[in-house]
Design an enzyme around this catalytic site. Structure first.
Site, PDB file in Angstrom:
ATOM      1  N   GLU A 292      -9.589 -17.118 -27.161  1.00 50.27           N
ATOM      2  CA  GLU A 292      -8.478 -17.336 -27.994  1.00 50.27           C
ATOM      3  C   GLU A 292      -8.065 -18.951 -27.546  1.00 50.27           C
ATOM      4  OE1 GLU A 292      -6.120 -14.567 -26.286  1.00 50.27           O
ATOM      5  OE2 GLU A 292      -6.807 -13.006 -27.034  1.00 50.27           O
ATOM      6  N   GLY A 294      -5.382 -22.290 -26.847  1.00 43.63           N
ATOM      7  CA  GLY A 294      -4.779 -22.725 -27.675  1.00 43.63           C
ATOM      8  C   GLY A 294      -4.213 -24.297 -27.390  1.00 43.63           C
ATOM      9  N   CYS A 367      23.241 -33.466 -24.865  1.00 40.28           N
ATOM     10  CA  CYS A 367      23.488 -32.833 -23.566  1.00 40.28           C
ATOM     11  C   CYS A 367      23.321 -32.201 -22.889  1.00 40.28           C
ATOM     12  CB  CYS A 367      24.932 -33.314 -24.731  1.00 40.28           C
ATOM     13  SG  CYS A 367      25.965 -34.107 -26.251  1.00 40.28           S
TER      14      CYS A 367
HETATM   15  C1  LIG Z   1      -0.489 -18.059 -25.847  1.00 37.90           C
HETATM   16  C2  LIG Z   1      -2.171 -17.524 -25.640  1.00 37.90           C
HETATM   17  C3  LIG Z   1      -3.028 -17.779 -25.476  1.00 37.90           C
HETATM   18  C4  LIG Z   1      -3.682 -19.673 -25.926  1.00 37.90           C
HETATM   19  O1  LIG Z   1      -3.421 -19.611 -24.746  1.00 37.90           O
HETATM   20  P1  LIG Z   1      -3.564 -21.457 -24.378  1.00 37.90           P
HETATM   21  O2  LIG Z   1      -3.103 -22.043 -22.380  1.00 37.90           O
HETATM   22  O3  LIG Z   1      -2.508 -22.541 -25.558  1.00 37.90           O
HETATM   23  O4  LIG Z   1      -4.618 -21.616 -24.427  1.00 37.90           O
HETATM   24  C5  LIG Z   1      -3.955 -16.565 -26.040  1.00 37.90           C
HETATM   25  N1  LIG Z   1      -3.889 -15.719 -26.156  1.00 37.90           N
HETATM   26  C6  LIG Z   1      -2.742 -14.995 -25.708  1.00 37.90           C
HETATM   27  C7  LIG Z   1      -2.365 -14.015 -25.780  1.00 37.90           C
HETATM   28  C8  LIG Z   1      -1.245 -16.147 -25.746  1.00 37.90           C
HETATM   29  O5  LIG Z   1      -0.149 -15.387 -25.422  1.00 37.90           O
END
Ligand SMILES: *Cc1c(COP(=O)(O)O)cnc(C)c1O
Length: 438
Positions: A292, A294, A367
């Site tokens: 997963e 990101g 602000c």
């Molecule tokens: C935020 C998150 C990710 C992605 O994390 P990155 O640091 O952006 O790779 C993957 N799995 C879960 C459950 C997350 O909360």
């Protein structure tokens, strides 16, 4: 609180940004002049490089060559529709954390059978929508959530595929706000309780156990926490399967860091070479894997362009006041995070005479004293010039707000010498549209 303060890196080494380069004194992203984009679309403006995203994804794909692995882009990092569409077209699934994100996958044409639903606080309505969309898997984070998901699932006459997010209790060695794998975090099911919760899940008629999941944090730049977490998860896999519960997949989450300021995370393919060697050594090499990621897919694919409005010099501090603010780029205010800041104009960062440099705090118009983008940056700039805030592809636009009734920025996706507006600037009318007078 003190903020990390480091001078800007010299331009030759823009941290992690292979797609930014100088040509005839201008700063380009791929084949597009950033000054032109700022002039055409206004500032603040997010600009993303498609080639950078493609390369970041390719590093994972190389790492998994010959394996059964599904990359589920964790879309909370950047959930703009065109970005999602790109990852969907490249074969990615999505890790979602809300019903809103599910709707985004649907709008972007993503494959719902490659969607996994994470998060500690899924509502019944969100569960129903995801069941009706027939997503691949729910990553369940507590026993209480299992009970509710079972009920919702039975009420729809379905069986929800579930994976339990276990908390391996390893220290990801990252900022406390983005560390998620320790015992005192709100995330996941404690290692010691996992087997019992799996047994309970396996006995619920509305659920079908399909996997195991862990995610230990974000902006991880070391290999060791990943190796440790993998060992802990595989220990559980062995225990759970010995108890007669088959696990179809193992999901190792996301979290790989990027270079913000000389950080040296492993490349995704190098990291996975090490992790897969461990997986093989422990006899799990043929498993279906999921990840997963990101930030590592989009973070260094984007910059945020912002115009210098005013320079304010003082006895203690000099301020460079720009038109982007904490509502556009919340990471410095939220985590004291560092973003490189580079003027678009040639020579304004490394002038021939270093005396021409002034040390500024780069701040926005909001602000709040917390509204800063960079501290103690040596720059030679004048009002009207444009700066690029680096590493702005992840957790910037997706965290943007309307604080101070500021419209959210526009976004452009660059592909070679083509630049496409993928989100127009939010107008005041857009902002007022949901509200009514007494
Ligand atoms: C935020 C998150 C990710 C992605 O994390 P990155 O640091 O952006 O790779 C993957 N799995 C879960 C459950 C997350 O909360």
């Amino acid at each position: 609180m003190t903020a990390p303060s480091a001078p800007n890196a010299p331009l030759a080494a823009l941290p992690g940004h292979p797609h930014l380069h100088r040509l005839d004194g201008q700063l380009f992203i791929e084949g597009c002049d950033l000054n032109d984009l700022a002039a055409r679309h206004g500032t603040p403006l997010f600009v993303y490089s498609k080639a950078a995203m493609r390369e970041a994804l390719a590093a994972y794909q190389r790492g998994f060559a010959g394996r059964k692995a599904q990359i589920c882009y964790a879309m909370k990092a950047n959930s703009s529709l065109a970005i999602l569409q790109f990852f969907a077209q490249e074969g990615c699934g999505f890790d979602i954390v809300s019903g809103g994100e599910l709707a985004r996958v649907q709008a972007a044409g993503g494959d719902l059978r490659k969607v996994i639903f994470s998060g500690v606080g899924k509502t019944r309505a969100e569960m129903r929508a995801a069941l009706e969309a027939d997503i691949a898997c729910f990553n369940v984070e507590s026993e209480a959530e299992l009970t509710v998901l079972n009920e919702v699932s039975l009420s729809l006459g379905r069986r929800a595929r579930v994976s339990l997010r276990v908390n391996p209790n390893v220290d990801a060695q990252t900022h406390p706000y983005i560390s998620t794998g320790l015992k005192d975090n709100k995330f996941g099911i404690a290692h010691e309780e996992a087997l019992a919760v799996y047994q309970r899940a396996a006995a619920l008629p509305g659920l079908q156990v399909v996997g195991i999941d862990c995610h230990i944090g974000s902006q991880i730049t070391e290999v060791a926490p990943y190796l440790e977490a993998m060992d802990r998860v595989l220990d559980l896999v062995d225990q759970i399967e010995a108890a007669g519960i088959a696990l179809h997949h193992i999901d190792f989450g996301g979290g790989l860091g990027i270079d913000y300021n000389g950080d040296t995370p492993p490349a995704a393919d190098q990291l996975w070479a090490l992790l897969l060697a461990k997986l093989d050594a422990r006899g799990h090499g043929q498993r279906q894997l999921m990840i997963e990621p990101g930030r590592s897919l989009v973070g260094n694919a984007g910059v945020c362009l912002t115009e210098v409005l005013y320079l304010k010099t003082g006895e203690q501090k000099n301020f460079c006041i720009v038109d982007a603010a904490m509502n556009d780029l919340p990471r410095p205010a939220m985590y004291q995070a560092f973003h490189g800041i580079v003027p678009l104009k040639e020579g304004s960062q490394e002038p021939s005479n270093p005396d021409d440099l002034t040390v500024y705090d780069v701040v926005g118009p909001v602000c709040e004293s917390g509204d800063w983008l960079g501290r103690d940056r040596a720059l030679q700039v004048a009002p009207g010039e444009v700066l690029a805030v680096l590493s702005a592809g992840a957790y910037c636009m997706s965290m943007a707000s309307n604080y101070n009734t500021r419209g959210r920025a526009a976004e452009v996706l660059v592909d070679g010498d083509q630049a496409r507006l993928i989100r127009r600037r939010e107008s005041s009318a857009d902002q007022l549209a949901l509200e009514s007078l007494l």
